[in-house]
Scaffold this motif. Structure first.
Motif, PDB file in Angstrom:
ATOM      1  N   ALA A 171       1.242 -11.921  -9.647  1.00 31.54           N
ATOM      2  CA  ALA A 171       1.058 -11.607 -11.063  1.00 31.54           C
ATOM      3  C   ALA A 171       0.435 -10.230 -11.233  1.00 31.54           C
ATOM      4  O   ALA A 171       0.831  -9.455 -12.119  1.00 31.54           O
ATOM      5  CB  ALA A 171       0.185 -12.674 -11.720  1.00 31.54           C
ATOM      6  N   SER A 172      -0.508  -9.883 -10.376  1.00 34.07           N
ATOM      7  CA  SER A 172      -1.190  -8.590 -10.488  1.00 34.07           C
ATOM      8  C   SER A 172      -0.262  -7.434 -10.127  1.00 34.07           C
ATOM      9  O   SER A 172      -0.398  -6.334 -10.672  1.00 34.07           O
ATOM     10  CB  SER A 172      -2.425  -8.578  -9.585  1.00 34.07           C
ATOM     11  N   ILE A 173       0.683  -7.674  -9.215  1.00 31.62           N
ATOM     12  CA  ILE A 173       1.673  -6.629  -8.910  1.00 31.62           C
ATOM     13  C   ILE A 173       2.493  -6.305 -10.157  1.00 31.62           C
ATOM     14  O   ILE A 173       2.713  -5.134 -10.494  1.00 31.62           O
ATOM     15  CB  ILE A 173       2.585  -7.077  -7.753  1.00 31.62           C
ATOM     16  N   LEU A 174       2.943  -7.346 -10.861  1.00 31.85           N
ATOM     17  CA  LEU A 174       3.722  -7.122 -12.076  1.00 31.85           C
ATOM     18  C   LEU A 174       2.866  -6.481 -13.171  1.00 31.85           C
ATOM     19  O   LEU A 174       3.351  -5.633 -13.923  1.00 31.85           O
ATOM     20  CB  LEU A 174       4.326  -8.435 -12.566  1.00 31.85           C
ATOM     21  N   LEU A 175       1.605  -6.883 -13.256  1.00 33.07           N
ATOM     22  CA  LEU A 175       0.708  -6.239 -14.221  1.00 33.07           C
ATOM     23  C   LEU A 175       0.541  -4.760 -13.894  1.00 33.07           C
ATOM     24  O   LEU A 175       0.499  -3.918 -14.809  1.00 33.07           O
ATOM     25  CB  LEU A 175      -0.656  -6.931 -14.212  1.00 33.07           C
ATOM     26  N   THR A 176       0.456  -4.439 -12.626  1.00 34.99           N
ATOM     27  CA  THR A 176       0.334  -3.035 -12.222  1.00 34.99           C
ATOM     28  C   THR A 176       1.546  -2.232 -12.671  1.00 34.99           C
ATOM     29  O   THR A 176       1.412  -1.114 -13.195  1.00 34.99           O
ATOM     30  CB  THR A 176       0.176  -2.934 -10.689  1.00 34.99           C
ATOM     31  N   VAL A 177       2.742  -2.808 -12.481  1.00 33.03           N
ATOM     32  CA  VAL A 177       3.969  -2.124 -12.916  1.00 33.03           C
ATOM     33  C   VAL A 177       3.977  -1.967 -14.434  1.00 33.03           C
ATOM     34  O   VAL A 177       4.301  -0.894 -14.962  1.00 33.03           O
ATOM     35  CB  VAL A 177       5.212  -2.909 -12.444  1.00 33.03           C
ATOM     36  N   GLY A 178       3.624  -3.037 -15.151  1.00 29.40           N
ATOM     37  CA  GLY A 178       3.611  -2.974 -16.614  1.00 29.40           C
ATOM     38  C   GLY A 178       2.618  -1.948 -17.139  1.00 29.40           C
ATOM     39  O   GLY A 178       2.937  -1.163 -18.041  1.00 29.40           O
ATOM     40  N   ALA A 215       0.833  -1.207   0.000  1.00 31.69           N
ATOM     41  CA  ALA A 215       0.000   0.000   0.000  1.00 31.69           C
ATOM     42  C   ALA A 215       0.866   1.254   0.000  1.00 31.69           C
ATOM     43  O   ALA A 215       0.576   2.227  -0.713  1.00 31.69           O
ATOM     44  CB  ALA A 215      -0.928  -0.013   1.215  1.00 31.69           C
ATOM     45  N   ALA A 216       1.952   1.230   0.775  1.00 32.39           N
ATOM     46  CA  ALA A 216       2.847   2.388   0.832  1.00 32.39           C
ATOM     47  C   ALA A 216       3.511   2.635  -0.522  1.00 32.39           C
ATOM     48  O   ALA A 216       3.625   3.776  -0.977  1.00 32.39           O
ATOM     49  CB  ALA A 216       3.901   2.175   1.917  1.00 32.39           C
ATOM     50  N   VAL A 217       3.961   1.561  -1.185  1.00 32.70           N
ATOM     51  CA  VAL A 217       4.596   1.694  -2.498  1.00 32.70           C
ATOM     52  C   VAL A 217       3.624   2.275  -3.519  1.00 32.70           C
ATOM     53  O   VAL A 217       3.960   3.210  -4.266  1.00 32.70           O
ATOM     54  CB  VAL A 217       5.125   0.328  -2.979  1.00 32.70           C
ATOM     55  N   MET A 218       2.401   1.744  -3.560  1.00 32.10           N
ATOM     56  CA  MET A 218       1.435   2.216  -4.556  1.00 32.10           C
ATOM     57  C   MET A 218       1.032   3.651  -4.280  1.00 32.10           C
ATOM     58  O   MET A 218       0.905   4.465  -5.210  1.00 32.10           O
ATOM     59  CB  MET A 218       0.220   1.295  -4.572  1.00 32.10           C
ATOM     60  N   LEU A 219       0.822   3.998  -3.019  1.00 28.40           N
ATOM     61  CA  LEU A 219       0.452   5.385  -2.690  1.00 28.40           C
ATOM     62  C   LEU A 219       1.584   6.335  -3.064  1.00 28.40           C
ATOM     63  O   LEU A 219       1.338   7.410  -3.648  1.00 28.40           O
ATOM     64  CB  LEU A 219       0.140   5.472  -1.197  1.00 28.40           C
ATOM     65  N   TRP A 220       2.810   5.960  -2.753  1.00 33.05           N
ATOM     66  CA  TRP A 220       3.974   6.791  -3.085  1.00 33.05           C
ATOM     67  C   TRP A 220       4.080   6.964  -4.600  1.00 33.05           C
ATOM     68  O   TRP A 220       4.316   8.072  -5.101  1.00 33.05           O
ATOM     69  CB  TRP A 220       5.223   6.129  -2.526  1.00 33.05           C
ATOM     70  N   ALA A 221       3.912   5.860  -5.343  1.00 40.17           N
ATOM     71  CA  ALA A 221       4.038   5.934  -6.797  1.00 40.17           C
ATOM     72  C   ALA A 221       2.930   6.781  -7.407  1.00 40.17           C
ATOM     73  O   ALA A 221       3.175   7.596  -8.315  1.00 40.17           O
ATOM     74  CB  ALA A 221       4.003   4.521  -7.392  1.00 40.17           C
ATOM     75  N   PHE A 222       1.702   6.633  -6.912  1.00 43.07           N
ATOM     76  CA  PHE A 222       0.563   7.324  -7.506  1.00 43.07           C
ATOM     77  C   PHE A 222       0.601   8.836  -7.268  1.00 43.07           C
ATOM     78  O   PHE A 222       0.200   9.618  -8.140  1.00 43.07           O
ATOM     79  CB  PHE A 222      -0.749   6.757  -6.953  1.00 43.07           C
ATOM     80  N   ILE A 223       1.086   9.257  -6.099  1.00 45.32           N
ATOM     81  CA  ILE A 223       0.991  10.689  -5.784  1.00 45.32           C
ATOM     82  C   ILE A 223       2.343  11.371  -5.596  1.00 45.32           C
ATOM     83  O   ILE A 223       2.388  12.596  -5.431  1.00 45.32           O
ATOM     84  CB  ILE A 223       0.126  10.925  -4.533  1.00 45.32           C
ATOM     85  N   GLY A 224       3.431  10.608  -5.632  1.00 48.57           N
ATOM     86  CA  GLY A 224       4.711  11.229  -5.317  1.00 48.57           C
ATOM     87  C   GLY A 224       5.802  11.090  -6.352  1.00 48.57           C
ATOM     88  O   GLY A 224       6.915  11.568  -6.142  1.00 48.57           O
ATOM     89  N   ILE A 225       5.517  10.444  -7.494  1.00 46.32           N
ATOM     90  CA  ILE A 225       6.554  10.225  -8.502  1.00 46.32           C
ATOM     91  C   ILE A 225       6.094  10.800  -9.835  1.00 46.32           C
ATOM     92  O   ILE A 225       4.961  10.559 -10.274  1.00 46.32           O
ATOM     93  CB  ILE A 225       6.859   8.714  -8.661  1.00 46.32           C
ATOM     94  N   ASP A 226       6.978  11.554 -10.471  1.00 46.13           N
ATOM     95  CA  ASP A 226       6.651  12.138 -11.773  1.00 46.13           C
ATOM     96  C   ASP A 226       6.554  11.061 -12.840  1.00 46.13           C
ATOM     97  O   ASP A 226       7.318  10.094 -12.837  1.00 46.13           O
ATOM     98  CB  ASP A 226       7.710  13.160 -12.182  1.00 46.13           C
ATOM     99  N   ARG A 227       5.610  11.260 -13.747  1.00 47.52           N
ATOM    100  CA  ARG A 227       5.466  10.342 -14.878  1.00 47.52           C
ATOM    101  C   ARG A 227       5.682  11.114 -16.176  1.00 47.52           C
ATOM    102  O   ARG A 227       5.106  12.186 -16.377  1.00 47.52           O
ATOM    103  CB  ARG A 227       4.077   9.700 -14.890  1.00 47.52           C
ATOM    104  N   PRO A 228       6.519  10.602 -17.091  1.00 48.71           N
ATOM    105  CA  PRO A 228       6.720  11.282 -18.373  1.00 48.71           C
ATOM    106  C   PRO A 228       5.532  11.053 -19.308  1.00 48.71           C
ATOM    107  O   PRO A 228       4.740  10.136 -19.122  1.00 48.71           O
ATOM    108  CB  PRO A 228       7.984  10.617 -18.926  1.00 48.71           C
ATOM    109  N   GLU A 229       5.456  11.893 -20.297  1.00 51.01           N
ATOM    110  CA  GLU A 229       4.389  11.762 -21.290  1.00 51.01           C
ATOM    111  C   GLU A 229       4.959  12.066 -22.667  1.00 51.01           C
ATOM    112  O   GLU A 229       5.720  13.033 -22.833  1.00 51.01           O
ATOM    113  CB  GLU A 229       3.245  12.718 -20.967  1.00 51.01           C
TER     114      GLU A 229
END
Length: 379
Positions: free
Chosen positions: A300-307, A216-230
């Motif tokens: 498997a779903s964790i890896l799908l989330t990353v992909g 939960a901490a990893v996903m929350l950090w990734a969703f709101i705290g890491i820049d995503r390129p476009e």
């Protein structure tokens, strides 16, 4: 004939399947090795633990080799960037894996407790360090890596090993270790009886809440705290690979928006939590097979989330966003992808069927009586 755009997407799916197969099979191998000195208090108990994975660990590890080979053939630019820029980290994984064949093969050859104890800790290192470092790698895939391409498309890594060990990447490494240990504890509970079975159940009660909280901490950090390129401009997805033929900008913390733009992708993180939570719940009772399958769905779903989060990126460059590699501009030639596709379509089902047969033949509970009966032939 399959067109260039479609075959690139197909190979993204294929390599994702191989990564999932590696996580599910080698995941419990690593986890069992991590738990070996913790759940096995006597030599017999440790031999029980080792022999749950002894006959199959080599086959499971082949998925890692296949994954590296597939990346080399299909995404050569990704392979070149990862294996040159992250050379020190890759060598650490390799050196840790060296303990596994030697530990399995030589551990029980001499009855001296000091000899066996040393190899037990070697197997512990070989099962603990790789998931941590691979988790750190996944964290850095989300954060991005400092590399750039020159006009001749040569890769230059601009960072160092220590820059890989950021707080977010280390958290990903811890979650990866917790996931493999949890998966391994479920496997041990499924394959053993008696005291090892009971200790594996106790380990699940400790590992599960830590794993779910860490995830939960990893996903929350990734969703709101890491820049995503476009990508704002790029050549057609049918064009020959040239990563520099695009424009990329950073849009701020946009991972959540990326998922909300494609709501079906939200199923991946939901299934990750649901699968692991159900595995925890079922693992407390006698339904060990169902618990293990739920854990497999969770991994498997964790890896799908990353992909899904990275798509269409494969490697994100933090020092030169335009050099970021995507599945549309980092792939091998159309001919290579097609030839590799048909080879995979023919041989991958054979490998899967053979793997299923091996597990069926070698399946069964590993008990103290079985160790005593075949003391000279088992690990």
């Amino acid at each position: 004939m399959i067109d260039y755009e479609a075959i690139r997407l197909i190979w993204w799916v294929f390599i994702g399947v191989v990564a999932i197969a590696f996580a599910v099979t080698e995941g419990f191998d690593f986890g069992v090795s991590t738990l070996l000195p913790l759940l096995g208090k006597t030599d017999v108990e440790r031999r029980i633990i080792i022999n749950t994975i002894g006959p199959t660990w080599e086959g499971n590890q082949v998925w890692l080799i296949l994954l590296g080979g597939a990346i080399f053939a299909i995404w050569p630019a990704v392979y070149a960037t990862l294996f040159s820029g992250l050379y020190a980290a890759m060598l650490l994984v390799l050196f840790a894996l060296f303990f596994r064949p030697a530990g399995f093969d030589y551990r029980s050859k001499i009855s001296d407790p000091r000899w066996r104890n040393a190899w037990d800790w070697g197997l512990f290192v070989g099962g603990t360090l790789p998931p941590v470092l691979l988790g750190v790698l996944v964290g850095n895939l989300l954060l991005g890596l400092p590399f750039h391409l020159d006009q001749d498309l040569r890769t230059f890594y601009d960072g160092s090993f220590w820059e890989l060990l950021s707080p977010f990447a280390l958290l990903c490494g811890v979650v990866s270790l917790l996931a493999s240990s949890f998966h391994g504890a479920l496997f041990l509970k499924w394959r053993t009886e008696g005291i090892v079975h009971e200790r594996a159940t106790q380990a699940l009660s400790l590992l599960a809440p830590l794993l779910l909280a860490g995830l939960a901490a990893v996903m929350l950090w990734a969703f709101i705290g890491i820049d995503r390129p476009e990508i704002t401009q790029m050549a057609t997805t049918e064009a020959p690979s040239n990563p520099l033929n695009k424009t990329v900008i950073a849009v701020g913390p946009g991972w959540l928006q990326h998922f909300l733009a494609y709501p079906l992708m939200m199923l991946a993180p939901i299934l990750a939590f649901l699968g692991l939570a159900l595995a925890w719940l079922l693992g407390r009772g006698p339904t060990t097979m169902a618990a293990f399958l739920c854990s497999s769905v969770g991994l498997a779903s964790i890896l799908l989330t990353v992909g899904f989060a990275l798509f269409p990126f494969l490697l994100i460059s933090t020092s030169d966003p335009r050099s970021s590699l995507t599945l549309w501009d980092a792939s091998a030639s159309h001919t290579t992808l097609l030839l590799s596709f048909w080879i995979t379509v023919i041989f991958l089902p054979i490998v899967l069927l053979y793997t299923r047969w091996v597990y069926k033949v070698l399946w069964g509970s590993i008990t103290e009586a079985a160790i005593a009966k075949d003391s000279h032939t088992l690990y």
